[in-house]
Scaffold this motif. Sequence first.
Motif, PDB file in Angstrom:
ATOM      1  N   GLN A   3     -33.957  72.502 -32.448  1.00 54.48           N
ATOM      2  CA  GLN A   3     -32.883  72.759 -33.395  1.00 54.48           C
ATOM      3  C   GLN A   3     -31.572  73.015 -32.659  1.00 54.48           C
ATOM      4  N   ALA A   4     -30.481  72.877 -33.384  1.00 54.28           N
ATOM      5  CA  ALA A   4     -29.149  73.166 -32.860  1.00 54.28           C
ATOM      6  C   ALA A   4     -28.387  73.949 -33.917  1.00 54.28           C
ATOM      7  N   LEU A   5     -27.350  74.633 -33.478  1.00 56.56           N
ATOM      8  CA  LEU A   5     -26.506  75.428 -34.359  1.00 56.56           C
ATOM      9  C   LEU A   5     -25.185  74.703 -34.576  1.00 56.56           C
ATOM     10  N   TYR A   6     -24.808  74.486 -35.845  1.00 59.16           N
ATOM     11  CA  TYR A   6     -23.520  73.906 -36.183  1.00 59.16           C
ATOM     12  C   TYR A   6     -22.675  74.999 -36.822  1.00 59.16           C
ATOM     13  N   ALA A  28     -25.319  81.432 -30.698  1.00 59.13           N
ATOM     14  CA  ALA A  28     -24.883  80.176 -30.073  1.00 59.13           C
ATOM     15  C   ALA A  28     -25.354  80.032 -28.631  1.00 59.13           C
ATOM     16  N   ILE A  29     -25.589  81.128 -27.949  1.00 59.74           N
ATOM     17  CA  ILE A  29     -26.039  81.031 -26.552  1.00 59.74           C
ATOM     18  C   ILE A  29     -27.544  80.799 -26.442  1.00 59.74           C
ATOM     19  N   ARG A  30     -28.239  80.873 -27.560  1.00 59.69           N
ATOM     20  CA  ARG A  30     -29.696  80.697 -27.564  1.00 59.69           C
ATOM     21  C   ARG A  30     -30.162  79.264 -27.755  1.00 59.69           C
ATOM     22  N   ALA A  65     -18.817  77.355 -27.963  1.00 62.12           N
ATOM     23  CA  ALA A  65     -19.913  76.435 -28.286  1.00 62.12           C
ATOM     24  C   ALA A  65     -20.011  75.389 -27.186  1.00 62.12           C
ATOM     25  N   ASP A  66     -21.178  74.761 -27.098  1.00 65.43           N
ATOM     26  CA  ASP A  66     -21.374  73.704 -26.105  1.00 65.43           C
ATOM     27  C   ASP A  66     -20.447  72.518 -26.341  1.00 65.43           C
ATOM     28  N   ARG A  67     -20.217  72.190 -27.601  1.00 65.37           N
ATOM     29  CA  ARG A  67     -19.325  71.090 -27.977  1.00 65.37           C
ATOM     30  C   ARG A  67     -18.462  71.557 -29.145  1.00 65.37           C
ATOM     31  N   LEU A  93     -29.208  74.057 -37.877  1.00 65.58           N
ATOM     32  CA  LEU A  93     -28.863  75.336 -38.495  1.00 65.58           C
ATOM     33  C   LEU A  93     -27.358  75.359 -38.712  1.00 65.58           C
ATOM     34  N   VAL A  94     -26.930  75.694 -39.925  1.00 65.40           N
ATOM     35  CA  VAL A  94     -25.512  75.629 -40.283  1.00 65.40           C
ATOM     36  C   VAL A  94     -25.028  77.001 -40.720  1.00 65.40           C
TER      37      VAL A  94
END
Length: 154
Positions: A3-6, A28-30, A65-67, A93-94
């Motif tokens: 999963q990723a966080l948006y 966000a760092i996880r 954030a990474d991006r 995840l939003v």
Amino acid sequence: MKQALYIVDVQPSFNPPSRLVEEIATLAIRMPSIASVERHDESITPFERQLGWTPGKNDESLVAADRVFIKYGYAPPREAVDYLLSLQLDRVLVCGIQADTCVLAAGFAFFDAGLSPTLLPWLTVGSSLDRTGALGARLWKHHFGAMLSGPDEI
């Protein structure tokens, strides 16, 4: 689960609560994290003409954030959707600002792309119409179904 966080528009123009910024930053760092920042270009989105408002010209994401993707209007840019698709995720995840507009627009874009958007309502606030975000959360649940109830479900 992959999963990723948006993170939607957590930027100075929307005056996010400091608690929200801190809790999103901790999450966000996880995992891979992607943020959007709303910018204004009247030729793309007529905020000034139709709403008499524009986001700050120099706003940056308040969450590292990474991006980070710049967007014009409510929906995430196609480049953000393509980037998320390239990660081959089980779900996105939003969270963020304006549950009933920009967050919901991200949900539609991600749903249409097959990305399984999942709302984090405790990390989301609404627009001036409903700052609690409850309206946006109800709309999200109706349209996309996937919503977590707390951090222990991540």
